[in-house]
Design a protein around this motif. Structure first.
Motif, PDB file in Angstrom:
ATOM      1  N   THR A  29     -58.202  35.630  77.100  1.00 34.56           N
ATOM      2  CA  THR A  29     -58.890  36.528  78.015  1.00 34.56           C
ATOM      3  C   THR A  29     -60.339  36.703  77.574  1.00 34.56           C
ATOM      4  OG1 THR A  29     -56.826  37.690  78.459  1.00 34.56           O
ATOM      5  CG2 THR A  29     -58.868  38.836  79.029  1.00 34.56           C
ATOM      6  N   TYR A  30     -61.250  36.518  78.532  1.00 34.23           N
ATOM      7  CA  TYR A  30     -62.686  36.667  78.301  1.00 34.23           C
ATOM      8  C   TYR A  30     -63.242  37.650  79.320  1.00 34.23           C
ATOM      9  CZ  TYR A  30     -61.907  32.320  75.758  1.00 34.23           C
ATOM     10  OH  TYR A  30     -61.436  31.375  74.890  1.00 34.23           O
ATOM     11  N   ASP A  31     -64.507  38.019  79.183  1.00 30.44           N
ATOM     12  CA  ASP A  31     -65.138  38.939  80.134  1.00 30.44           C
ATOM     13  C   ASP A  31     -65.095  38.408  81.562  1.00 30.44           C
ATOM     14  OD1 ASP A  31     -65.743  40.679  78.085  1.00 30.44           O
ATOM     15  OD2 ASP A  31     -67.807  39.963  77.864  1.00 30.44           O
ATOM     16  N   SER A  83     -58.660  31.374  85.484  1.00 31.46           N
ATOM     17  CA  SER A  83     -58.525  32.409  86.499  1.00 31.46           C
ATOM     18  C   SER A  83     -59.670  33.397  86.335  1.00 31.46           C
ATOM     19  CB  SER A  83     -57.180  33.132  86.349  1.00 31.46           C
ATOM     20  OG  SER A  83     -57.050  34.159  87.295  1.00 31.46           O
ATOM     21  N   MET A  84     -60.566  33.417  87.326  1.00 30.77           N
ATOM     22  CA  MET A  84     -61.661  34.379  87.282  1.00 30.77           C
ATOM     23  C   MET A  84     -61.085  35.774  87.441  1.00 30.77           C
ATOM     24  SD  MET A  84     -64.591  32.163  89.303  1.00 30.77           S
ATOM     25  CE  MET A  84     -64.426  33.119  90.730  1.00 30.77           C
TER      26      MET A  84
END
Length: 55
Positions: free
Chosen positions: A24-26, A45-46
């Motif tokens: 998970t990223y920003d 997945s944005m």
């Protein structure tokens, strides 16, 4: 289209080789799988939960 977690769970049930945990990223989430020819495929997945395929 399902979110990335739901997609990965469905792929696991179908016997797909999931290479790593969902990161998970920003900007969203990312993971990799192997296809039946052992090609590495990335799923991204944005934050709006629309999975994208990264080759």
């Amino acid at each position: 289209m399902p979110d990335l977690e739901a997609l990965v769970e469905q792929l696991k049930k179908e016997g797909v080789n999931i290479l790593d945990d969902i990161e998970t990223y920003d900007f969203g989430k990312f993971t990799h799988i192997l296809d039946i020819e052992e090609n590495k495929i990335g799923f991204w997945s944005m934050n709006n939960n629309e999975p994208r395929f990264i080759f």
